[in-house]
Design a protein around this motif. Structure first.
Motif, PDB file in Angstrom:
ATOM      1  N   ALA A 228       0.830  -1.209   0.000  1.00  0.00           N
ATOM      2  CA  ALA A 228       0.000   0.000   0.000  1.00  0.00           C
ATOM      3  C   ALA A 228       0.867   1.263   0.000  1.00  0.00           C
ATOM      4  O   ALA A 228       0.637   2.195  -0.779  1.00  0.00           O
ATOM      5  CB  ALA A 228      -0.934  -0.010   1.204  1.00  0.00           C
ATOM      6  N   LEU A 229       1.874   1.311   0.860  1.00  0.00           N
ATOM      7  CA  LEU A 229       2.742   2.486   0.931  1.00  0.00           C
ATOM      8  C   LEU A 229       3.585   2.627  -0.341  1.00  0.00           C
ATOM      9  O   LEU A 229       3.810   3.745  -0.827  1.00  0.00           O
ATOM     10  CB  LEU A 229       3.651   2.388   2.157  1.00  0.00           C
ATOM     11  CG  LEU A 229       2.977   2.588   3.519  1.00  0.00           C
ATOM     12  CD1 LEU A 229       3.974   2.352   4.646  1.00  0.00           C
ATOM     13  CD2 LEU A 229       2.388   3.986   3.626  1.00  0.00           C
ATOM     14  N   ASN A 231       2.812   1.722  -3.400  1.00  0.00           N
ATOM     15  CA  ASN A 231       1.963   2.253  -4.473  1.00  0.00           C
ATOM     16  C   ASN A 231       1.537   3.690  -4.208  1.00  0.00           C
ATOM     17  O   ASN A 231       1.472   4.511  -5.134  1.00  0.00           O
ATOM     18  CB  ASN A 231       0.735   1.361  -4.649  1.00  0.00           C
ATOM     19  CG  ASN A 231       1.054   0.073  -5.378  1.00  0.00           C
ATOM     20  OD1 ASN A 231       1.157   0.039  -6.600  1.00  0.00           O
ATOM     21  ND2 ASN A 231       1.221  -1.010  -4.622  1.00  0.00           N
ATOM     22  N   LEU A 232       1.258   4.018  -2.953  1.00  0.00           N
ATOM     23  CA  LEU A 232       0.907   5.397  -2.602  1.00  0.00           C
ATOM     24  C   LEU A 232       2.064   6.336  -2.944  1.00  0.00           C
ATOM     25  O   LEU A 232       1.846   7.449  -3.443  1.00  0.00           O
ATOM     26  CB  LEU A 232       0.569   5.486  -1.123  1.00  0.00           C
ATOM     27  CG  LEU A 232       0.291   6.893  -0.581  1.00  0.00           C
ATOM     28  CD1 LEU A 232      -0.896   7.542  -1.302  1.00  0.00           C
ATOM     29  CD2 LEU A 232       0.052   6.854   0.936  1.00  0.00           C
ATOM     30  N   ILE A 235       2.040   7.177  -6.563  1.00  0.00           N
ATOM     31  CA  ILE A 235       0.973   8.144  -6.858  1.00  0.00           C
ATOM     32  C   ILE A 235       1.424   9.549  -6.464  1.00  0.00           C
ATOM     33  O   ILE A 235       1.240  10.523  -7.205  1.00  0.00           O
ATOM     34  CB  ILE A 235      -0.314   7.751  -6.114  1.00  0.00           C
ATOM     35  CG1 ILE A 235      -0.861   6.429  -6.658  1.00  0.00           C
ATOM     36  CG2 ILE A 235      -1.370   8.849  -6.251  1.00  0.00           C
ATOM     37  CD1 ILE A 235      -2.040   5.867  -5.870  1.00  0.00           C
ATOM     38  N   TRP A 245       6.852  11.777  -1.690  1.00  0.00           N
ATOM     39  CA  TRP A 245       6.762  10.410  -2.208  1.00  0.00           C
ATOM     40  C   TRP A 245       7.902   9.516  -1.717  1.00  0.00           C
ATOM     41  O   TRP A 245       7.680   8.338  -1.391  1.00  0.00           O
ATOM     42  CB  TRP A 245       6.746  10.424  -3.738  1.00  0.00           C
ATOM     43  CG  TRP A 245       8.066  10.800  -4.357  1.00  0.00           C
ATOM     44  CD1 TRP A 245       8.530  12.049  -4.610  1.00  0.00           C
ATOM     45  CD2 TRP A 245       9.085   9.894  -4.780  1.00  0.00           C
ATOM     46  NE1 TRP A 245       9.775  12.001  -5.164  1.00  0.00           N
ATOM     47  CE2 TRP A 245      10.147  10.687  -5.289  1.00  0.00           C
ATOM     48  CE3 TRP A 245       9.207   8.514  -4.794  1.00  0.00           C
ATOM     49  CZ2 TRP A 245      11.319  10.127  -5.803  1.00  0.00           C
ATOM     50  CZ3 TRP A 245      10.371   7.946  -5.293  1.00  0.00           C
ATOM     51  CH2 TRP A 245      11.409   8.746  -5.794  1.00  0.00           C
TER      52      TRP A 245
END
Length: 407
Positions: A228-229, A231-232, A235, A245
């Protein structure tokens, strides 16, 4: 007379012929050979030419064009096509089937080559479109090949969800990176490396690296937050706020490494050669360094942006590709390495060149930077010669000697 199905031919091969005669005819070889003989050597040569230009030893005319071609050849010609070829090599063997359909495999390669050619002078709409069509064709090939496999007993695998998540996200980021190259070329290449190559290596690593490293047990609860982190962070690379990021990415990769713990003491003897563990562990060390340098760059140390990218590409990704390639491709082609000490030599030269290049680039030592690039080029040349030579002239082995096990 009706021809036996591929499944029947495969099972017959287990008792008589060779596995490679059934599942390694055509397809993946072209991807691997093109990525090694054309893309890797040409892309690395252009990179070395730029380093020599910075040092004042050669002309640096048309620098932006050379840089764009270098990025295309290394990221899409070498890393992407090599990864596709290895995936097409491995999947049919584990599924006990053959790669299919052949026409789509050939089209997939031609589309990616056409896309790379169209983007050599910088991203173009038709070049990007061809690359995205190639990626979609690759996904279709994997799906069709998987559906062609004979029925198999389903085994409960606690890692199947996390493994699939990392691979699926990696593919999505490859498509996104190709489309976003029309917006920002540098960030799109970073997205392909962190998103596609990074997540693919992580996903595959969950399956094979504990065995290769001789370690046992994963902290499974950390994997979903890590994904999750990760991929975040990608983004946020495109949406901002600027600089955030890399800190989020550091959290995601930190959780992944905490789950895998690749630097633990080995409990089992090496099965694929003692050198393989050095490749894998060093690769993960470069991953940690790449994240740290990316964060350092955001603290008003912009000169380290280049070293951070090369710690990722040349350190983490390239070291892993070389180590896994020197182990898996000869094993799947059922051949002995042409030169037994070769992996050690390539590892030493590559690690030395990468360390010199990254340190010199950060410090602005141009002569050392060129030296590091030259040493890296030597390592890649040695890797290509060893791997291609093994596939063509290496001694053929029995399946058991190659270290293959049939699921």
């Amino acid at each position: 007379m009706k021809k036996p199905s591929n499944e029947v031919r495969f099972r017959r091969a287990l008792g008589s012929e060779r596995v490679k005669d059934v599942i390694f005819k055509g397809g993946h070889e072209a991807f691997i050979k093109f990525s090694l003989l054309i893309a890797a050597l040409a892309g690395t040569s252009l990179g070395l030419w730029m380093l020599l230009g910075w040092s004042g030893w050669v002309s640096t005319a048309n620098f932006s064009t050379i840089l764009a071609a270098h990025g295309q050849l290394q990221v899409y010609g070498f890393v992407t096509l090599y990864t596709m070829g290895v995936a097409m090599m491995i999947l049919p063997r584990f599924l006990q089937t053959s790669l299919r359909p052949v026409w789509l495999v050939n089209l997939c390669l031609m589309l990616m080559i056409g896309g790379i050619a169209g983007n050599l002078n910088g991203p173009s709409r038709w070049g990007v479109a061809l690359q995205m069509l190639s990626t979609l064709a690759f996904l279709a090939i994997l799906r069709i090949t998987r559906r062609s496999a004979p029925p198999a007993k389903k085994k409960k695998d606690p890692l199947s969800r996390e493994h699939a998540l990392f691979l699926a996200c990696g593919t999505v980021w490859l498509l996104a990176a190709q489309a976003l190259s029309l917006v920002d070329l540098t960030r799109s290449l970073e997205t392909a490396l962190w998103g596609f190559a990074g997540l693919y290596i992580a996903g595959i690593g969950l399956r094979v690296h504990p065995g290769m490293l001789g370690i046992k047990g994963l902290h499974k609860a950390l994997l979903l937050p890590a994904a999750a982190l990760w991929n975040l962070a990608l983004i946020l690379l495109w949406t901002g706020p600027e600089g955030l990021w890399c800190w989020v990415l550091a959290g995601g990769i930190g959780l992944f490494l905490a789950s895998l713990r690749p630097f633990r003491r080995a409990l089992l003897p090496p099965s694929g050669g003692a050198w393989l563990r050095y490749y894998v562990r060093t690769s993960y060390a470069w991953l940690a360094i790449a994240v740290a340098l990316s964060c350092w760059t955001q603290l008003d140390h912009s000169a380290w942006a280049g070293p951070a990218r090369h710690a990722l590409g040349s350190g983490f990704i390239l070291t892993m590709m070389m180590g896994m390639g020197l182990r898996m491709i000869p094993a799947f082609e059922v051949r002995r390495l042409l030169w037994a000490p070769g992996p050690w030599v390539v590892f030493g030269v590559l690690t030395l060149g990468t360390a010199i290049r990254i340190g010199a680039q950060g410090a602005g030592a141009l002569s050392l930077l060129a030296l590091g690039g030259a040493i890296q080029f030597t390592a890649i040349l040695g890797f290509v010669m060893l791997l291609v030579g093994t596939c063509h002239w290496g001694k053929e082995l029995q399946i058991e000697e190659a270290g293959l096990t049939i699921a």
